[in-house]
Design a protein around this motif. Structure first.
Motif, short mmCIF file in Angstrom:
data_model
loop_
_atom_site.label_atom_id
_atom_site.label_comp_id
_atom_site.label_asym_id
_atom_site.label_seq_id
_atom_site.Cartn_x
_atom_site.Cartn_y
_atom_site.Cartn_z
N LYS A 1 73.63 32.89 -8.12
CA LYS A 1 73.41 33.93 -7.12
C LYS A 1 73.58 35.30 -7.77
N TRP A 2 72.81 36.30 -7.30
CA TRP A 2 73.00 37.66 -7.77
C TRP A 2 72.93 38.64 -6.61
N GLU B 1 70.00 40.24 -2.16
CA GLU B 1 70.65 39.03 -2.65
C GLU B 1 69.60 37.95 -2.88
N ASP B 2 69.79 37.15 -3.93
CA ASP B 2 68.86 36.06 -4.20
C ASP B 2 69.51 35.12 -5.20
N TYR B 3 68.81 34.05 -5.52
CA TYR B 3 69.24 33.09 -6.53
C TYR B 3 68.19 33.02 -7.63
N SER B 4 68.64 32.81 -8.86
CA SER B 4 67.73 32.63 -9.99
C SER B 4 68.25 31.49 -10.85
N VAL B 5 67.31 30.85 -11.57
CA VAL B 5 67.65 29.68 -12.38
C VAL B 5 67.72 30.09 -13.85
N THR C 1 73.84 48.72 -9.27
CA THR C 1 74.94 47.87 -9.71
C THR C 1 74.51 46.43 -9.47
N LEU C 2 74.62 45.61 -10.50
CA LEU C 2 74.23 44.20 -10.39
C LEU C 2 75.44 43.32 -10.64
N THR C 3 75.66 42.37 -9.73
CA THR C 3 76.70 41.37 -9.92
C THR C 3 76.04 40.00 -9.92
N VAL C 4 76.34 39.20 -10.91
CA VAL C 4 75.83 37.83 -10.99
C VAL C 4 77.00 36.88 -10.85
N TYR C 5 76.80 35.82 -10.09
CA TYR C 5 77.85 34.84 -9.83
C TYR C 5 77.58 33.57 -10.63
N ASP C 6 78.65 32.88 -11.02
CA ASP C 6 78.44 31.63 -11.72
C ASP C 6 78.07 30.53 -10.73
N LYS C 7 77.85 29.35 -11.22
CA LYS C 7 77.37 28.28 -10.35
C LYS C 7 78.41 27.84 -9.33
N ASN D 1 81.84 32.24 -8.41
CA ASN D 1 82.73 33.29 -8.88
C ASN D 1 81.92 34.37 -9.60
N PRO D 2 82.18 35.65 -9.34
CA PRO D 2 81.36 36.69 -9.95
C PRO D 2 81.69 36.93 -11.42
N PHE D 3 80.63 37.13 -12.22
CA PHE D 3 80.80 37.60 -13.59
C PHE D 3 81.04 39.12 -13.54
N ASN D 4 81.20 39.70 -14.72
CA ASN D 4 81.34 41.15 -14.78
C ASN D 4 80.12 41.83 -14.17
#
Length: 827
Positions: free
Chosen positions: A378-379, A391-395, A426-432, A435-438
């Motif tokens: 998710k991002w 908000e969306d999801y990418s593979v 500002t972009l936040t990417v979440y792990d699978k 939990n958000p990455f930096n």
């Protein structure tokens, strides 16, 4: 009793062969038989032999809830200390393991059992009014201290009893048959240990305050099991076994002890409620927020205290209940959604020109690994200068990257001669696992690599620490030596009512320190009292009961909002001149130093406020504080820290997000008291002032956003919000929709605070969602956003200015509509 004994003994048949005949004869049980039977049928045997005293708790209400009389007298006026004593505040000490522990992962910013109980025992049941001027302030002195931690047993408490219990000298000890005992594969092996540890703990707890302390004992609850789930059945069997062993300890109480013990028998608490399993319990059988509320309420319901202002017995109907409000509150970001996850990401942006539409593409790389091809991530993309989030999801592809395309660029805009770059993001990417990455900041209008919002964290936020900060960090890094934290203040830091079920400042700091830094044995004391001011705080009684008694390692002081107004509180003038104000602060500092020579004191700037009559106080008093405690020339610089940032950050939000003034989770309805979001920010600045790097903590830039629906009336139902598209440009008709709402109509004086609009793709192959948030007070149709092609469900929410807990018109939700977006303009 005889019938039960006969049922249990029965007739056990022995057989004898006599001349080929088999004869059955009664078997008389021997002492050896009974010894073995008791061992294998302990629950039944204890139920027969041990009877809990029927009058358990018959007088504990009077002693556990006593205020403003006898030994609980609280001096308010200078020199009026005729009944002064060393330890007279009515503390409640919560002792337990998982059940009382406030886990961020389970409850985020919501109060747990202890916080919900404190909300009512210190605030709702404050003894205000009457002829006794000390009544409000001795009842506000019912401090609620929680020394629980995950999986903590009574044995651990007993081994550390002096530090964790005896030295705190509470008036009331609250304990529970804990789930840490219940969740075991072979409970029969631990029952004897549990019983012995409980006996020791109960007897020690009743020896406090020269054998005048009280014990509030909570039996654990069974869980309804309509589907006969074997996991729940085992859980309930263990509950029964532990509660039965508790009966034995309670049956041993002496006649002198019985009036000082209150039994809260919660074994069947949830069997008697309107039952929807996941309303009260999660999949791990832990309490939800609503479940915590029921347990906290059960304690007061068993007490049956008298309401001081009415003289009537308190009933559960008088409970201050926020358990079912703000159910949709979620942590969001003011500036960035920061992270617990230290995995690095880098972002490169490219821009393509298609059919005169500027479309951006972001390539997100994971140089440190930590992802695998085909991971679905998710991002969240936020345009910093616009009210837009996507908000969306990418593979993840084979190059450890995700590609985010079809991002429309907004370019620059000019207003009043000022040009704004609307493509900053500002972009936040979440792990699978969610939990958000930096997070990273960048500019879509350029192809430069985005910059990380922060670097990985450590305990200290900088190598350039002051002497006071370095002293604190040295303590903070030593987890083997627990610290005591005491917070002094007025209603701002006391934190009740206006928090609406979310953590106050002290709970925010405690939850972060314990969850993020695993300092589970630290002790936190919220000694702030509503209505307090510096001339009252320096009363010898107040100093003794809030500072001297605990000898804290860290003392937080937040006073001043009442010092700056000319008023009288219970016969005592509140106003303090500069000299008086600073001198009072110095008295508190010296008292903290005398109680603990190694103390670190944090002086917090007075919070910004929009409340009439007090809005000028911070601008006057904060310079006093900075001059005395915030310079390198301060005589206290080696152990006193001035937290100026708490004012700066809150004031920046009020200034830049004007609708936050009317957001009940940021400021209360009086525009004075902080709500849940503001307390998170206060907690963040407090730890930062001590030199703590909060980069990987839960606190980092979190705030709260919530929706509570008002569904309209037959007289004026909620209307659908219409959106018009022009190519990929969407313009929602906010003005017409807002004016149709009861809170937005002229009869309610435009009670509308802000509008949230959501466009969510209803196509299975796309999960993209767009959010548009209007700024406070602007309901023209000037808002628009660019959306990629597709069909979207449209939802809209409106939030009123009035308190969400008190108004029948607090929020509105538009019926879901649909809109189709394509490059061909549609009406």
């Amino acid at each position: 009793m005889a019938k039960k004994v006969w049922k249990w003994i029965g007739f056990f048949t022995a057989t004898f062969a006599i001349s080929g005949a088999v004869i059955a004869v009664p078997f008389i049980a021997s002492s050896a038989f009974w010894s073995d039977y008791r061992k294998n049928h302990a629950d039944e045997y204890e139920a027969l032999r041990y009877k809990i005293p029927s009058n358990l708790g018959s007088k504990v209400t009077e002693s556990a809830f006593q205020y403003a009389s006898g030994s609980d007298y609280s001096s308010l006026l200078i020199g009026d200390n005729k009944k002064f004593q060393d330890t007279i505040e009515g503390t409640y000490l919560f002792v337990g393991g998982n059940d009382f522990f406030n886990s961020w992962d389970d409850y985020q910013s919501f109060k747990g059992i202890t916080g919900l109980f404190e909300e009512n025992v210190r605030w709702t049941l404050t003894a205000r009014g009457g002829n006794d001027p000390s009544a409000p302030y001795s009842s506000l002195g019912r401090f609620c201290i929680n020394i629980s931690k995950p999986n903590q047993t009574l044995r651990e408490i007993n081994e550390n009893y002096d530090f964790k219990v005896k030295n705190l000298d509470p008036k009331n000890v609250v304990t529970i048959v804990g789930s840490e005992y219940i969740n075991t594969n072979n409970i029969d092996k631990t029952l004897d240990e549990f019983e012995n540890d409980l006996r020791t703990f109960v007897q020690n707890s009743l020896k406090l305050r020269n054998n005048k302390s009280n014990l509030i004992f909570i039996k654990h609850w069974k869980i309804p099991n309509p589907q006969n789930d074997p996991k729940i059945q085992k859980y309930n069997d263990n509950v029964e076994k532990l509660n039965t062993r508790s009966n034995r300890i309670l049956s041993e109480l002496t006649k002198d002890q019985i009036p000082r013990v209150l039994l809260v028998d919660n074994q069947d608490l949830f069997l008697n409620l309107d039952y929807e399993f996941y309303q009260y319990f999660d999949q791990n059988l832990n309490l939800t927020r609503i479940g915590n509320n029921e347990v906290a309420k059960s304690i007061l319901a068993t007490m049956k205290p008298i309401v001081a202002t009415t003289g009537q017995e308190w009933t559960p109907a008088n409970w201050t209940d926020y358990s079912k409000t703000h159910l949709n509150a979620v942590p969001l970001e003011w500036n960035t959604l920061d992270s617990k996850n230290s995995l690095n990401i880098s972002v490169k942006a490219s821009v393509e020109n298609k059919d005169n539409n500027n479309i951006g593409t972001l390539t997100v790389s994971f140089p440190d690994g930590g992802v695998a091809p085909n991971d679905k991530l998710k991002w969240l993309l936020k345009f910093n200068n616009l009210a837009i989030r996507i908000e969306d999801y990418s593979v993840v592809n084979n190059n450890n990257q995700i590609i985010i395309d079809n991002i429309f660029l907004y370019g620059s805009s000019t207003s009043n001669g000022v040009t704004t770059n609307n493509d900053l993001y500002t972009l936040t990417v979440y792990d699978k696992n969610g939990n958000p990455f930096n997070a990273v900041n960048g500019d879509l209008s350029t192809a430069t690599t985005a910059k990380e919002v922060r670097t990985s964290s450590s305990n200290s936020s900088s190598t350039n620490l002051s002497v006071a900060q370095q002293k604190f960090i040295n303590k903070f890094n030593n987890k083997n030596k627990p610290m005591i934290w005491t917070f002094l203040g007025d209603s701002i830091d006391h934190g009740a009512s206006f928090n609406q079920g979310f953590d106050n400042l002290v709970e925010v700091v405690e939850k972060s320190v314990k969850n993020d830094w695993k300092r589970y044995d630290d002790i936190f004391i919220n000694a702030a009292q509503s209505g307090n001011f510096t001339s009252r705080a320096v009363d010898p009684y107040q100093i003794q009961s809030t500072i001297t008694k605990y000898g804290a390692d860290v003392v937080s002081i937040g006073l001043g909002i009442s010092d700056g107004i000319t008023a009288t509180s219970n016969g005592q003038p509140t106003f303090a001149t500069k000299e008086k104000y600073i001198n009072n602060m110095k008295i508190l500092i010296e008292a903290a130093k005398k109680a603990n020579p190694d103390v670190i004191v944090v002086i917090n700037a007075v919070n910004p406020t929009q409340a009439g009559g007090r809005n000028k106080v911070p601008g006057i008093y904060n310079p006093y504080l900075k001059e005395a405690f915030g310079t390198e020339n301060s005589e206290y610089k080696d152990f006193v820290i001035y937290n100026e940032q708490v004012f700066t950050e809150l004031n920046n939000i009020i200034t830049n997000y004007t609708y936050s003034v009317n957001d009940q989770l940021f400021l209360g309805s009086d525009k004075l008291h902080p709500g849940g979001s503001a307390n998170i920010i206060k907690g963040k600045t407090f730890l930062q002032s001590l030199g703590v790097d909060i980069g990987n903590s839960y606190l980092s830039n979190y705030t709260l956003q919530q929706f509570v629906w008002w569904t309209g009336t037959t007289a004026k139902p909620i209307q659908e919000l219409n959106s018009v598209s022009q190519g990929n440009k969407v313009v929602p008709n906010t003005q017409t929709w807002a004016s149709a709402l009861p809170m937005g109509g002229s009869t309610s004086n435009n009670n509308l605070a802000n509008i949230f609009i959501k466009y969510e793709s209803n196509q299975k192959e796309s999960e993209r969602t767009y959010y548009l948030t209007t700024k406070y007070g602007v309901y023209t149709n000037a808002y628009w956003l660019m959306i990629e092609d597709g069909t979207y469900n449209v939802d809209a929410w409106a939030i009123s200015k009035t308190p969400l807990s008190q108004s029948a018109q607090y929020a509105a939700k538009s019926p879901t509509a649909t809109i189709t977006i394509s490059k061909t303009p549609t009406a």
